[in-house]
Design a protein around this motif. Structure first.
Motif, PDB file in Angstrom:
ATOM      1  N   PHE A   1       0.832  -1.191   0.000  1.00  0.00           N
ATOM      2  CA  PHE A   1       0.000   0.000   0.000  1.00  0.00           C
ATOM      3  C   PHE A   1       0.878   1.257   0.000  1.00  0.00           C
ATOM      4  CE2 PHE A   1      -1.834   3.353   2.681  1.00  0.00           C
ATOM      5  CZ  PHE A   1      -2.978   3.670   1.959  1.00  0.00           C
ATOM      6  N   ASP A   2       1.865   1.271   0.877  1.00  0.00           N
ATOM      7  CA  ASP A   2       2.755   2.433   0.965  1.00  0.00           C
ATOM      8  C   ASP A   2       3.573   2.608  -0.309  1.00  0.00           C
ATOM      9  OD1 ASP A   2       1.845   2.932   3.517  1.00  0.00           O
ATOM     10  OD2 ASP A   2       3.504   1.886   4.506  1.00  0.00           O
ATOM     11  N   THR A   3       4.018   1.482  -0.880  1.00  0.00           N
ATOM     12  CA  THR A   3       4.802   1.536  -2.118  1.00  0.00           C
ATOM     13  C   THR A   3       3.976   2.095  -3.261  1.00  0.00           C
ATOM     14  OG1 THR A   3       6.175  -0.352  -1.451  1.00  0.00           O
ATOM     15  CG2 THR A   3       6.094   0.165  -3.803  1.00  0.00           C
ATOM     16  N   ARG A   4       2.745   1.590  -3.374  1.00  0.00           N
ATOM     17  CA  ARG A   4       1.863   2.047  -4.451  1.00  0.00           C
ATOM     18  C   ARG A   4       1.495   3.518  -4.278  1.00  0.00           C
ATOM     19  NH1 ARG A   4       1.386   3.146  -9.063  1.00  0.00           N
ATOM     20  NH2 ARG A   4      -0.663   3.919  -9.643  1.00  0.00           N
ATOM     21  N   THR A   5       1.300   3.951  -3.037  1.00  0.00           N
ATOM     22  CA  THR A   5       0.985   5.348  -2.773  1.00  0.00           C
ATOM     23  C   THR A   5       2.135   6.244  -3.206  1.00  0.00           C
ATOM     24  OG1 THR A   5      -0.444   4.773  -0.899  1.00  0.00           O
ATOM     25  CG2 THR A   5       0.384   7.025  -0.982  1.00  0.00           C
ATOM     26  N   ALA A   6       3.353   5.825  -2.897  1.00  0.00           N
ATOM     27  CA  ALA A   6       4.535   6.602  -3.296  1.00  0.00           C
ATOM     28  C   ALA A   6       4.649   6.659  -4.816  1.00  0.00           C
ATOM     29  CB  ALA A   6       5.787   5.988  -2.687  1.00  0.00           C
ATOM     30  N   GLN A   7       4.372   5.538  -5.482  1.00  0.00           N
ATOM     31  CA  GLN A   7       4.423   5.508  -6.941  1.00  0.00           C
ATOM     32  C   GLN A   7       3.385   6.460  -7.537  1.00  0.00           C
ATOM     33  OE1 GLN A   7       3.824   1.365  -7.850  1.00  0.00           O
ATOM     34  NE2 GLN A   7       5.990   0.845  -7.588  1.00  0.00           N
ATOM     35  N   ALA A   8       2.187   6.471  -6.946  1.00  0.00           N
ATOM     36  CA  ALA A   8       1.114   7.339  -7.440  1.00  0.00           C
ATOM     37  C   ALA A   8       1.497   8.809  -7.318  1.00  0.00           C
ATOM     38  CB  ALA A   8      -0.176   7.061  -6.680  1.00  0.00           C
ATOM     39  N   LYS A   9       2.178   9.153  -6.232  1.00  0.00           N
ATOM     40  CA  LYS A   9       2.626  10.531  -6.047  1.00  0.00           C
ATOM     41  C   LYS A   9       3.633  10.920  -7.125  1.00  0.00           C
ATOM     42  CE  LYS A   9       1.981  10.832  -1.028  1.00  0.00           C
ATOM     43  NZ  LYS A   9       2.670  10.990   0.282  1.00  0.00           N
TER      44      LYS A   9
END
Length: 204
Positions: free
Chosen positions: A70-78
């Motif tokens: 979840f945290d990885t995907r959130t960072a990628q989205a940013k």
């Protein structure tokens, strides 16, 4: 790999990250049944005892891996949102947002998460842990899509169109699990982006 000269806290953090990344890789490549603590520990290059020191149970390990995803995907989205600068406008921007959402559901992270969802559906204990995480992930993903598209989520039409886009992305991700669906997916993304843009911005 951590060296003996690194502080103990840093080595512990590095070990934890290797375990989480190994868990994701095992789930995506080998499936739920094969992603045991022993297999994950071996892939991470640590002892089983060290793995259980960080994550006493398999459920602890899997839950932490989902949070890490979840945290990885959130960072990628940013990062993806930052690339959509002011020069990316109109239907091209809508297309880029839709493509990014779909790609997030065709990644190894999604394949790993899918393994957990499938097992959790028949395991009440794991499901109790996973459902809140997935709900949080869904809310954040929806909000990021709204921000990237620049629409007012208070508008029920816009809200449902964004949610429909999320559902479409998830469905295309599922279609890609067993076979390479990239050619058809590309056409669908292009067609839906045009439809979505026309619905969100009827005046142009």
């Amino acid at each position: 790999m951590a060296t003996p000269h690194e502080p103990k806290q840093d080595r512990s953090r590095a070990t934890r990250q290797r375990l989480l990344e190994a868990t994701i890789d095992c789930l995506a490549e080998l499936g739920w049944a094969a992603a045991t603590v022993a297999v994950v520990a071996e892939r991470a290059g640590v002892s089983r005892g060290a793995a259980q020191h960080h994550f006493p149970t398999r459920e602890d390990l899997i839950t932490a891996a989902l949070e890490y995803m979840f945290d990885t995907r959130t960072a990628q989205a940013k990062q993806e949102a930052a690339l959509l600068d002011a020069t990316t406008v109109g239907v091209a921007r809508t297309h880029a947002v839709v493509r990014g959402l779909v790609e997030s559901y065709t990644s190894p992270l999604f394949k790993a998460a899918l393994q957990v969802w499938t097992y959790a559906a028949a395991d009440p204990v794991l499901r109790e842990r996973i459902v809140p995480l997935e709900a949080r992930f869904g809310r954040v993903s929806h909000r990021r899509a709204v921000e990237a598209l620049g629409v007012d989520d208070r508008d029920p039409v816009a809200h449902h169109l964004v949610q429909a886009t999320m559902d479409l992305a998830r469905g295309l991700g599922l279609a890609n699990v067993l076979t390479d669906d990239s050619a058809r997916r590309k056409d669908i993304i292009q067609q839906w982006a045009a439809t979505l843009h026309a619905a969100l911005y009827p005046e142009g």
